[in-house]
Scaffold this motif. Sequence first.
Motif, PDB file in Angstrom:
ATOM      1  N   GLY A 356      42.689  16.507   4.930  1.00  0.00           N
ATOM      2  CA  GLY A 356      43.279  17.439   5.875  1.00  0.00           C
ATOM      3  C   GLY A 356      42.409  17.766   7.072  1.00  0.00           C
ATOM      4  N   ASN A 357      41.200  17.223   7.104  1.00  0.00           N
ATOM      5  CA  ASN A 357      40.267  17.514   8.201  1.00  0.00           C
ATOM      6  C   ASN A 357      40.098  16.313   9.118  1.00  0.00           C
ATOM      7  OD1 ASN A 357      39.220  20.256   7.431  1.00  0.00           O
ATOM      8  ND2 ASN A 357      38.733  19.133   5.561  1.00  0.00           N
ATOM      9  N   CYS A 358      39.958  16.607  10.405  1.00  0.00           N
ATOM     10  CA  CYS A 358      39.673  15.584  11.400  1.00  0.00           C
ATOM     11  C   CYS A 358      38.402  16.022  12.111  1.00  0.00           C
ATOM     12  CB  CYS A 358      40.839  15.464  12.383  1.00  0.00           C
ATOM     13  SG  CYS A 358      40.555  14.314  13.730  1.00  0.00           S
ATOM     14  N   VAL A 359      37.300  15.344  11.814  1.00  0.00           N
ATOM     15  CA  VAL A 359      35.977  15.781  12.269  1.00  0.00           C
ATOM     16  C   VAL A 359      35.422  14.784  13.272  1.00  0.00           C
ATOM     17  CG1 VAL A 359      33.642  16.402  11.556  1.00  0.00           C
ATOM     18  CG2 VAL A 359      35.583  16.858  10.024  1.00  0.00           C
ATOM     19  N   VAL A 360      35.065  15.264  14.456  1.00  0.00           N
ATOM     20  CA  VAL A 360      34.433  14.406  15.464  1.00  0.00           C
ATOM     21  C   VAL A 360      32.990  14.165  15.064  1.00  0.00           C
ATOM     22  CG1 VAL A 360      33.733  14.210  17.868  1.00  0.00           C
ATOM     23  CG2 VAL A 360      35.952  15.231  17.295  1.00  0.00           C
ATOM     24  N   GLU A 361      32.593  12.897  15.005  1.00  0.00           N
ATOM     25  CA  GLU A 361      31.221  12.574  14.613  1.00  0.00           C
ATOM     26  C   GLU A 361      30.467  11.782  15.672  1.00  0.00           C
ATOM     27  OE1 GLU A 361      31.141  12.863   9.804  1.00  0.00           O
ATOM     28  OE2 GLU A 361      30.916  10.879  10.704  1.00  0.00           O
ATOM     29  N   GLY A 362      31.134  11.403  16.742  1.00  0.00           N
ATOM     30  CA  GLY A 362      30.424  10.678  17.796  1.00  0.00           C
ATOM     31  C   GLY A 362      31.299  10.507  19.014  1.00  0.00           C
ATOM     32  N   ARG A 363      30.657  10.429  20.168  1.00  0.00           N
ATOM     33  CA  ARG A 363      31.370  10.165  21.408  1.00  0.00           C
ATOM     34  C   ARG A 363      30.421   9.498  22.386  1.00  0.00           C
ATOM     35  NH1 ARG A 363      29.433  14.420  19.220  1.00  0.00           N
ATOM     36  NH2 ARG A 363      31.205  15.854  19.250  1.00  0.00           N
ATOM     37  N   LYS A 364      30.967   8.569  23.201  1.00  0.00           N
ATOM     38  CA  LYS A 364      30.168   7.875  24.211  1.00  0.00           C
ATOM     39  C   LYS A 364      31.078   7.529  25.383  1.00  0.00           C
ATOM     40  CE  LYS A 364      30.781   3.307  22.013  1.00  0.00           C
ATOM     41  NZ  LYS A 364      30.091   2.116  21.457  1.00  0.00           N
ATOM     42  N   ALA A 365      30.462   7.449  26.569  1.00  0.00           N
ATOM     43  CA  ALA A 365      31.242   7.187  27.777  1.00  0.00           C
ATOM     44  C   ALA A 365      30.361   6.513  28.811  1.00  0.00           C
ATOM     45  CB  ALA A 365      31.814   8.488  28.340  1.00  0.00           C
ATOM     46  N   PRO A 366      30.913   5.555  29.574  1.00  0.00           N
ATOM     47  CA  PRO A 366      30.104   4.873  30.598  1.00  0.00           C
ATOM     48  C   PRO A 366      29.645   5.810  31.708  1.00  0.00           C
ATOM     49  CG  PRO A 366      32.426   4.253  30.772  1.00  0.00           C
ATOM     50  CD  PRO A 366      32.273   5.010  29.500  1.00  0.00           C
ATOM     51  N   ARG A 367      30.386   6.880  31.966  1.00  0.00           N
ATOM     52  CA  ARG A 367      30.000   7.851  32.993  1.00  0.00           C
ATOM     53  C   ARG A 367      29.756   9.222  32.364  1.00  0.00           C
ATOM     54  NH1 ARG A 367      33.930   6.531  38.227  1.00  0.00           N
ATOM     55  NH2 ARG A 367      33.215   4.374  38.535  1.00  0.00           N
ATOM     56  N   SER A 368      29.027   9.216  31.283  1.00  0.00           N
ATOM     57  CA  SER A 368      28.747  10.449  30.569  1.00  0.00           C
ATOM     58  C   SER A 368      27.885  11.379  31.419  1.00  0.00           C
ATOM     59  CB  SER A 368      28.026  10.137  29.256  1.00  0.00           C
ATOM     60  OG  SER A 368      27.626  11.328  28.612  1.00  0.00           O
ATOM     61  N   LEU A 369      28.186  12.674  31.362  1.00  0.00           N
ATOM     62  CA  LEU A 369      27.391  13.694  32.034  1.00  0.00           C
ATOM     63  C   LEU A 369      26.311  14.258  31.106  1.00  0.00           C
ATOM     64  CD1 LEU A 369      30.244  15.645  33.875  1.00  0.00           C
ATOM     65  CD2 LEU A 369      28.800  13.806  34.762  1.00  0.00           C
ATOM     66  N   TYR A 370      26.278  13.769  29.900  1.00  0.00           N
ATOM     67  CA  TYR A 370      25.293  14.245  28.918  1.00  0.00           C
ATOM     68  C   TYR A 370      23.971  13.528  29.187  1.00  0.00           C
ATOM     69  CZ  TYR A 370      23.220  15.441  24.402  1.00  0.00           C
ATOM     70  OH  TYR A 370      22.413  15.930  23.419  1.00  0.00           O
ATOM     71  N   SER A 371      22.899  14.289  29.444  1.00  0.00           N
ATOM     72  CA  SER A 371      21.591  13.722  29.761  1.00  0.00           C
ATOM     73  C   SER A 371      20.585  14.089  28.679  1.00  0.00           C
ATOM     74  CB  SER A 371      21.100  14.239  31.117  1.00  0.00           C
ATOM     75  OG  SER A 371      19.752  13.869  31.331  1.00  0.00           O
ATOM     76  N   VAL A 372      20.188  13.096  27.905  1.00  0.00           N
ATOM     77  CA  VAL A 372      19.176  13.324  26.867  1.00  0.00           C
ATOM     78  C   VAL A 372      17.867  13.762  27.503  1.00  0.00           C
ATOM     79  CG1 VAL A 372      17.832  12.247  25.020  1.00  0.00           C
ATOM     80  CG2 VAL A 372      20.256  11.701  25.275  1.00  0.00           C
ATOM     81  N   ASP A 373      17.527  13.194  28.661  1.00  0.00           N
ATOM     82  CA  ASP A 373      16.272  13.543  29.334  1.00  0.00           C
ATOM     83  C   ASP A 373      16.202  15.033  29.650  1.00  0.00           C
ATOM     84  OD1 ASP A 373      15.471  10.922  29.244  1.00  0.00           O
ATOM     85  OD2 ASP A 373      16.139  10.443  31.282  1.00  0.00           O
ATOM     86  N   HIS A 374      17.348  15.638  29.994  1.00  0.00           N
ATOM     87  CA  HIS A 374      17.347  17.047  30.346  1.00  0.00           C
ATOM     88  C   HIS A 374      17.443  17.961  29.128  1.00  0.00           C
ATOM     89  CE1 HIS A 374      18.196  15.539  34.409  1.00  0.00           C
ATOM     90  NE2 HIS A 374      17.811  16.732  34.834  1.00  0.00           N
ATOM     91  N   VAL A 375      18.145  17.552  28.089  1.00  0.00           N
ATOM     92  CA  VAL A 375      18.435  18.456  26.988  1.00  0.00           C
ATOM     93  C   VAL A 375      17.414  18.368  25.858  1.00  0.00           C
ATOM     94  CG1 VAL A 375      19.879  16.955  25.542  1.00  0.00           C
ATOM     95  CG2 VAL A 375      20.432  19.399  25.732  1.00  0.00           C
ATOM     96  N   THR A 376      16.540  17.348  25.886  1.00  0.00           N
ATOM     97  CA  THR A 376      15.623  17.119  24.780  1.00  0.00           C
ATOM     98  C   THR A 376      14.690  18.304  24.537  1.00  0.00           C
ATOM     99  OG1 THR A 376      13.918  15.635  23.909  1.00  0.00           O
ATOM    100  CG2 THR A 376      13.930  15.999  26.280  1.00  0.00           C
ATOM    101  N   PHE A 377      14.316  18.532  23.281  1.00  0.00           N
ATOM    102  CA  PHE A 377      13.326  19.543  22.927  1.00  0.00           C
ATOM    103  C   PHE A 377      11.907  18.981  23.019  1.00  0.00           C
ATOM    104  CE2 PHE A 377      17.029  21.509  20.905  1.00  0.00           C
ATOM    105  CZ  PHE A 377      16.857  22.827  21.288  1.00  0.00           C
ATOM    106  N   GLU A 378      11.817  17.677  23.225  1.00  0.00           N
ATOM    107  CA  GLU A 378      10.509  17.051  23.367  1.00  0.00           C
ATOM    108  C   GLU A 378      10.021  17.203  24.808  1.00  0.00           C
ATOM    109  OE1 GLU A 378       9.064  16.106  20.659  1.00  0.00           O
ATOM    110  OE2 GLU A 378      10.887  16.473  19.492  1.00  0.00           O
ATOM    111  N   GLU A 379       8.813  16.796  25.040  1.00  0.00           N
ATOM    112  CA  GLU A 379       8.230  16.886  26.384  1.00  0.00           C
ATOM    113  C   GLU A 379       9.038  16.046  27.368  1.00  0.00           C
ATOM    114  OE1 GLU A 379       3.951  16.006  28.647  1.00  0.00           O
ATOM    115  OE2 GLU A 379       4.164  15.773  26.481  1.00  0.00           O
TER     116      GLU A 379
END
Length: 425
Positions: A356-379
């Motif tokens: 009965g559940n529909c759970v999103v577990e991943g998403r990707k896009a060629p023009r993604s606005l998600y930036s790992v460089d900006h959001v990372t907790f690392e240096e």
Amino acid sequence: MTRSTRTSDVKKVVLAYSGGLDTSIILKWLGDAYGAEVVTFTADIGQGEEVEPARAKAELLGIKEIYIEDLREDFVRDYVFPMFRANTVYEGTYLLGTSIARPLIAKRLVEIAAETGADAIAHGATGKGNDQVRFELTAYALNPAIKVIAPWREWDLNSRARLISYAEQHQIPVPKDKRGESPYSMDANLLHVSYEGKALEDPWVAPDDDMFRMTVSPEAAPDAPQWIEIDFRKGDPVAVDGEKLSPAALLARLNELGGKHGIGRIDLVENRFVGMKSRGVYETPGGTILLAAHRAIESITLDREAMHLKDELMPRYAELIYNGFWFSPEREMLQAAIDKTQDNVTGTVRLKLYKGNCVVEGRKAPRSLYSVDHVTFEEDDVYDQHDAEGFIRLQALRLRLGNTALGRSVSDLDGQAKIGPLGLE
């Protein structure tokens, strides 16, 4: 039965005809009450039943012009998908499966009336529900001069016994299961199945599990989850697990997957446009998956302010569809704005289907606005955390000025531990 004199100039009428008992009675009644020639129109929008038998029933009742059309692709491509680009939900729950089908059927009624020279259309919606409004607003929007006949608002066949008596008097076949009270009223198409009335009229009484047609119960769903991927292009789904599918075939595939895993059942009390509350039970397995997937791909492709504004517009857009204003200037205006937001909504979403559940577990896009460089907790060397200090102070400036001007104090809920007026630093 006397003929109506209110629209005695009706010579030919196009009836939305399902082939069932009610519309078969309406077919005969139109001839009796209006003396009009009747054209029947039966639409296949994925209701899961054969529509061709409607031809034989219409012929049996003497109809010469019979239209039976497969509109499944039109329905999903031109109505369902545009609606889902907006993530449309009415009153927080309802995915508008019945509402979105009515403008297509009404549009074809008006078009067939023009093709056949008919001066009226007719439908089998009751005077208590929303469908009468949806059919008729669409008809008048597309042909202001069209006449609309709504038998349930005119005739005196206001009980099941009277309907069956009328059918038997005019040799209209009555299925054995129609001689008693049906447990509920059902409407189906490729997007959903709805159940209302009779046994469901008490909102405290749970529906019987054997009522459902598209889904198994979550308890009876497989014990192992299933992962699927949906590809989107400019806001519309185009493939499931890498297989490109037509709009109707794609929704059918999602229905199959969702139904197998018990996804998409809802039980709600909604506010009808005519003013009353109504309890309905719905199955929308493919639509439930599609909504989750579309929001997921938007989460990495839509600008924040565009997304928030779009979410603010959605309830109004949903209300327009629910109330029958698909062919209205305001809905078309909103659609243009919504469609513009979808220019970059292209990518893939991975979902887990389970019990009965529909759970999103991943998403990707060629023009993604998600930036790992900006959001990372690392240096990192792309974001200066000191910038946040000035940003916060500017955001707080009006709040601090307001409190200073009013001499406000801050206290806890029980009036203790007061802090003095806040001043500027």
